[in-house]
Design a protein around this motif. Structure first.
Motif, PDB file in Angstrom:
ATOM      1  N   GLY A  26       0.917  -1.099  -0.053  1.00  0.00           N
ATOM      2  CA  GLY A  26       0.077   0.028  -0.126  1.00  0.00           C
ATOM      3  C   GLY A  26       0.837   1.299  -0.110  1.00  0.00           C
ATOM      4  O   GLY A  26       2.062   1.228   0.438  1.00  0.00           O
ATOM      5  N   GLY A  27       0.215   2.219  -0.557  1.00  0.00           N
ATOM      6  CA  GLY A  27       1.056   3.420  -0.536  1.00  0.00           C
ATOM      7  C   GLY A  27       0.399   4.903  -0.590  1.00  0.00           C
ATOM      8  O   GLY A  27      -1.020   4.746   0.134  1.00  0.00           O
ATOM      9  N   LEU A  28       0.686   6.050  -0.860  1.00  0.00           N
ATOM     10  CA  LEU A  28       0.150   7.138  -0.287  1.00  0.00           C
ATOM     11  C   LEU A  28       0.382   7.892  -1.672  1.00  0.00           C
ATOM     12  O   LEU A  28       1.181   8.000  -2.085  1.00  0.00           O
ATOM     13  CB  LEU A  28       0.309   8.009   0.848  1.00  0.00           C
ATOM     14  CG  LEU A  28       0.072   7.598   2.084  1.00  0.00           C
ATOM     15  CD1 LEU A  28       0.632   8.364   3.395  1.00  0.00           C
ATOM     16  CD2 LEU A  28      -1.513   7.462   2.208  1.00  0.00           C
ATOM     17  N   SER A 336       0.978  -1.360   4.449  1.00  0.00           N
ATOM     18  CA  SER A 336       1.540  -0.331   3.421  1.00  0.00           C
ATOM     19  C   SER A 336       2.907  -0.008   4.017  1.00  0.00           C
ATOM     20  O   SER A 336       3.278  -0.001   5.021  1.00  0.00           O
ATOM     21  CB  SER A 336       0.525   0.811   3.640  1.00  0.00           C
ATOM     22  OG  SER A 336      -0.658   0.441   3.165  1.00  0.00           O
ATOM     23  N   MET A 341       6.485   8.268   3.275  1.00  0.00           N
ATOM     24  CA  MET A 341       6.710   8.217   4.818  1.00  0.00           C
ATOM     25  C   MET A 341       7.871   7.383   4.935  1.00  0.00           C
ATOM     26  O   MET A 341       8.205   7.410   5.861  1.00  0.00           O
ATOM     27  CB  MET A 341       5.573   7.215   5.512  1.00  0.00           C
ATOM     28  CG  MET A 341       4.055   8.258   5.463  1.00  0.00           C
ATOM     29  SD  MET A 341       2.826   7.532   6.474  1.00  0.00           S
ATOM     30  CE  MET A 341       3.120   7.749   8.100  1.00  0.00           C
ATOM     31  N   HIS A 344       6.844   1.704   7.547  1.00  0.00           N
ATOM     32  CA  HIS A 344       5.712   1.142   7.307  1.00  0.00           C
ATOM     33  C   HIS A 344       4.566   2.079   7.793  1.00  0.00           C
ATOM     34  O   HIS A 344       4.877   3.120   8.372  1.00  0.00           O
ATOM     35  CB  HIS A 344       5.585  -0.061   8.379  1.00  0.00           C
ATOM     36  CG  HIS A 344       6.571  -1.285   8.215  1.00  0.00           C
ATOM     37  ND1 HIS A 344       6.388  -2.535   8.794  1.00  0.00           N
ATOM     38  CD2 HIS A 344       7.373  -1.416   7.126  1.00  0.00           C
ATOM     39  CE1 HIS A 344       7.233  -3.244   8.322  1.00  0.00           C
ATOM     40  NE2 HIS A 344       8.090  -2.748   7.411  1.00  0.00           N
ATOM     41  N   TRP A 346      -0.098   2.462   8.933  1.00  0.00           N
ATOM     42  CA  TRP A 346      -1.252   1.705   9.311  1.00  0.00           C
ATOM     43  C   TRP A 346      -2.184   1.726   8.147  1.00  0.00           C
ATOM     44  O   TRP A 346      -3.282   1.028   8.210  1.00  0.00           O
ATOM     45  CB  TRP A 346      -1.940   2.439  10.668  1.00  0.00           C
ATOM     46  CG  TRP A 346      -2.154   3.888   9.819  1.00  0.00           C
ATOM     47  CD1 TRP A 346      -3.377   4.396   9.518  1.00  0.00           C
ATOM     48  CD2 TRP A 346      -1.276   5.126  10.018  1.00  0.00           C
ATOM     49  NE1 TRP A 346      -3.277   5.769   9.090  1.00  0.00           N
ATOM     50  CE2 TRP A 346      -2.004   6.069   9.408  1.00  0.00           C
ATOM     51  CE3 TRP A 346      -0.065   5.172  10.333  1.00  0.00           C
ATOM     52  CZ2 TRP A 346      -1.428   7.378   9.152  1.00  0.00           C
ATOM     53  CZ3 TRP A 346       0.642   6.651   9.814  1.00  0.00           C
ATOM     54  CH2 TRP A 346      -0.227   7.563   9.660  1.00  0.00           C
ATOM     55  N   HIS A 347      -2.296   2.232   7.045  1.00  0.00           N
ATOM     56  CA  HIS A 347      -3.067   2.386   5.981  1.00  0.00           C
ATOM     57  C   HIS A 347      -3.363   0.921   5.569  1.00  0.00           C
ATOM     58  O   HIS A 347      -2.711  -0.050   5.118  1.00  0.00           O
ATOM     59  CB  HIS A 347      -2.452   3.229   4.901  1.00  0.00           C
ATOM     60  CG  HIS A 347      -2.237   4.798   5.291  1.00  0.00           C
ATOM     61  ND1 HIS A 347      -1.122   4.950   5.496  1.00  0.00           N
ATOM     62  CD2 HIS A 347      -3.109   6.057   5.215  1.00  0.00           C
ATOM     63  CE1 HIS A 347      -0.981   6.220   6.044  1.00  0.00           C
ATOM     64  NE2 HIS A 347      -2.028   6.855   5.730  1.00  0.00           N
ATOM     65  N   PRO A 348      -4.788   0.881   4.897  1.00  0.00           N
ATOM     66  CA  PRO A 348      -5.149  -0.434   4.715  1.00  0.00           C
ATOM     67  C   PRO A 348      -4.599  -0.861   3.335  1.00  0.00           C
ATOM     68  O   PRO A 348      -4.034   0.039   2.782  1.00  0.00           O
ATOM     69  CB  PRO A 348      -6.802  -0.259   4.545  1.00  0.00           C
ATOM     70  CG  PRO A 348      -7.109   0.533   5.507  1.00  0.00           C
ATOM     71  CD  PRO A 348      -5.843   1.635   5.426  1.00  0.00           C
ATOM     72  N   GLU A 368      -5.200   1.773  -4.424  1.00  0.00           N
ATOM     73  CA  GLU A 368      -6.103   2.133  -3.072  1.00  0.00           C
ATOM     74  C   GLU A 368      -7.512   2.564  -3.405  1.00  0.00           C
ATOM     75  O   GLU A 368      -8.333   2.242  -2.578  1.00  0.00           O
ATOM     76  CB  GLU A 368      -5.148   2.979  -2.381  1.00  0.00           C
ATOM     77  CG  GLU A 368      -3.875   2.719  -2.008  1.00  0.00           C
ATOM     78  CD  GLU A 368      -2.779   2.624  -2.866  1.00  0.00           C
ATOM     79  OE1 GLU A 368      -2.971   2.965  -4.110  1.00  0.00           O
ATOM     80  OE2 GLU A 368      -1.343   2.140  -2.793  1.00  0.00           O
ATOM     81  N   GLN A 369      -7.642   3.566  -4.353  1.00  0.00           N
ATOM     82  CA  GLN A 369      -9.011   4.142  -4.367  1.00  0.00           C
ATOM     83  C   GLN A 369      -9.874   3.244  -5.162  1.00  0.00           C
ATOM     84  O   GLN A 369     -11.031   3.153  -4.792  1.00  0.00           O
ATOM     85  CB  GLN A 369      -8.772   5.485  -5.237  1.00  0.00           C
ATOM     86  CG  GLN A 369      -8.512   6.702  -4.414  1.00  0.00           C
ATOM     87  CD  GLN A 369      -8.728   7.966  -5.109  1.00  0.00           C
ATOM     88  OE1 GLN A 369      -7.951   8.258  -5.975  1.00  0.00           O
ATOM     89  NE2 GLN A 369      -9.880   8.519  -4.756  1.00  0.00           N
TER      90      GLN A 369
END
Lengths: 400, 400
Positions: A26-28, A336, A341, A344, A346-348, A368-369
């Motif tokens: 997972g990412g951002l 994620s 960041m 690691h 907490w994001h799903p 993710e979306q």
């Protein structure tokens, strides 16, 4: 789910399950582009598969909880990560095939660099190469402690394992790693009589080790953490009724699989090799856990482009994975690791399960979306294994 | 999550968290327009923020459970509302800064109107004004009970607090409020010896009170409910490692915050005043709970337009809230109060969390339907606090 119930519901079937874990998947999104790594990367095979799969996002441990790799994987294997908490020392020792006895206490060690005043100047001793650290580990084997046997084993780069063997040892021993530079390693402390005595032995070990390492330019110190005894957890193959193999290269993930009772298969690094070994051993197992590390490594380095590249590399192997014709193919992540960041989080984590019994959702791509629109929604990672069992027709009906 | 684990994972950070609770936030669409209060109101600031935030809907207690304000808030503070059940009497007493002792039993009192046959004709005595009820409360202080000390304190309008102080009292005492008009107040009954004796004292109090109030035109009777002793709950600041302030005007919410161990800050009514106090005390706290009552009051009155207006009033303050530059800003509700129902309801409540680590979902606006598309989905309100801790970088990694 309750593992006793899992055992009771499981039934034999001539079906194959593959779980691919893209570590740190997972990412951002970056603020400039509003795109995450999965959105920025070109992953046409994953995208296509997502439209035909059950997709969603897994919560590895719980909302807001950033998992280590241990809990992240255990959850995907069906173990409640709050209930089964496995220490880092045990993971590392098991990963290098060190046979831990029931009374042993294992710790993960790091070589580090100490300045003239004893403060840490580099927590990883410049990532000293394995060849060098193996030599240092051999010198540390000269250390004798009062009343216990001591094992020191190299792992990789700056990492090694320390095992203390003897009666009456405890593993409630605090870390000596201050987790930052500029301060000296901490003395170990123990909770309860057995762990207090163990902490004293650990401090004696560190004292002797620092004397031995004093002539080293970089790796002149060490830290120890994750003190732990071998845990007792229900075996994965007996719980789910599957012959389970692990295709993992890094010691820690091999260790995790072994602790769960899976069979780690010897395998050189790289997806082509992992795929080759799966093909060779196809008839011997029902469940294959495949670990892909590059996504996490790039994320940890804060390298957005490298993570995109790692995703694309995996995507290119997907047709070959599909060609195996497993009854259930899952693409998952243990947690994620957003490049933004460099850690690691907490994001799903995006998740996909492909079988002939999929109920499709509304996800158009694998990111993710879009995974939010899938038929699985946001759900606990610990539910992945029951879902796989169902799609593999390996679960009986519950109740009359 | 387990509060011991929360304590273990929490780490210091130089970050600020704001939780705004719009009381009774969630609504229901009117059949004519198919629009809920949030959809009918013009809330451009909330809408814009929703597109950049993690949004979803919180389930306050459980599916189908309509919460009182106590459980609704406790869940948002991270307390499992099934485990921590705080009586109304204690909330009211604490809210008016009455210092409850460990053996005290507190009850919430309502003045009511009794007809000639003793049946209730108005459960709130025409919402008798505070000035009048304060005088009545003073007359009730003349009541003497056998072996216990009695405190009667005015709260607001028709509401007051009764506290019994003495050894061996119990709080398993039934309500005397029949919750409807046309019938007489119920006699209190107790479960177990201590509560039976307490119920007898309560019935004696009611008898004497009705004699004293007999000459009143409206407030000639009373009902008592929510008998409770002071609960022992883990302190919020120690659990999460944050200095916590409450900006709440109504006594009950101040009481809730105080019971959780937060510091209620003196504050005149109104969002401008609440914002002013936050700015003044910014450096003294890490966490600010801001309570906004108007949405619930309008919903309880069944006044759809007034609720829309209250939402718009809040929306207008959002830029000022954002200007505080908190690391985590949350907009939440303790429960739904649809104007259509003129009461609290069980429906999940729109929720928004804004931080620099948000993973955006697909919500285009801040309302019940769009929040379904957010990255948080429908989730338990008790998970709000761990999420806030994560986004504020105040949680360590779990496991190796």
């Amino acid at each position: 789910m309750d593992l006793e119930l899992a055992k009771r519901l499981s039934q034999p079937a001539d079906t194959k399950i593959i779980l691919c874990v893209m570590d740190g998947l997972g990412g951002l999104a970056r603020a400039q582009t509003l795109r995450s790594e999965l959105e920025a990367a070109s992953v046409p095979n994953l995208d296509r598969l997502a439209t035909r799969s059950e997709v969603g996002l897994t919560t590895p441990v719980g909302p807001g909880i950033t998992p280590g790799s241990g809990p992240g994987h255990l959850a995907l294997f069906g173990y409640d990560p709050y209930q089964f908490d496995i220490g880092r020392g045990v993971l590392e020792a098991t990963g290098i095939d060190f046979e831990l006895g029931p009374d042993d206490v294992a710790a993960r060690g790091n070589f580090c660099t100490l300045g003239p005043n004893g403060a840490i100047t580099d927590r990883r001793a410049g990532r000293v190469p394995t060849e060098v650290s193996t030599g240092l580990v051999e010198r540390l084997r000269a250390i004798k402690l009062d009343g216990v046997e001591t094992f020191v084993e190299p792992v990789r780069d700056h990492r090694f394992v320390l095992v203390l063997r003897g009666a009456g040892l405890g593993d409630e021993v605090s870390t000596t790693d201050p987790q930052r530079e500029g301060v000296a390693p901490l003395p170990a402390t123990g909770t309860g009589d057995q762990s207090q005595r163990t902490a004293e032995l650990v401090n004696d070990f560190v004292r002797q080790a620092h004397a031995i390492l004093a002539d080293q330019p970089a790796a002149n110190g060490l830290t120890l953490r994750g003190f732990a005894k071998y845990p007792s957890i229900p075996a994965f193959p007996e719980t789910w009724g599957v012959r389970a193999a692990a295709l993992a290269v890094y010691p820690m993930y091999r260790g995790l699989a072994k602790i769960a009772g899976m069979t780690p298969l010897a395998c050189p690094a790289g997806m082509p090799e992992q795929l080759r070994v799966i093909r060779e051993r196809w008839d011997d197992f029902d469940y294959f856990f495949v670990h892909y590390k590059k996504t996490d490594a790039a994320g940890e380095d804060g390298n957005f482009e490298a993570k995109c590249h790692a995703l694309q590399e995996f995507d290119a192997f997907l047709p070959e994975l599909l060609a195996l014709n497993a009854d259930v193919l899952m693409i998952a992540g243990d947690h994620s690791t957003p490049a933004l960041m460099a850690a690691h989080s907490w994001h799903p984590v995006p998740f996909l399960l492909y079988s002939q019994f999929c109920r499709e959702g509304n996800a158009a791509n694998f990111n993710e979306q879009e995974c939010l629109k899938g038929s699985l929604g946001v759900f606990p990672a610990v539910d992945v294994m029951p879902l796989a069992m169902a799609h593999a027709l390996r679960f009986q009906k519950y109740g009359a």
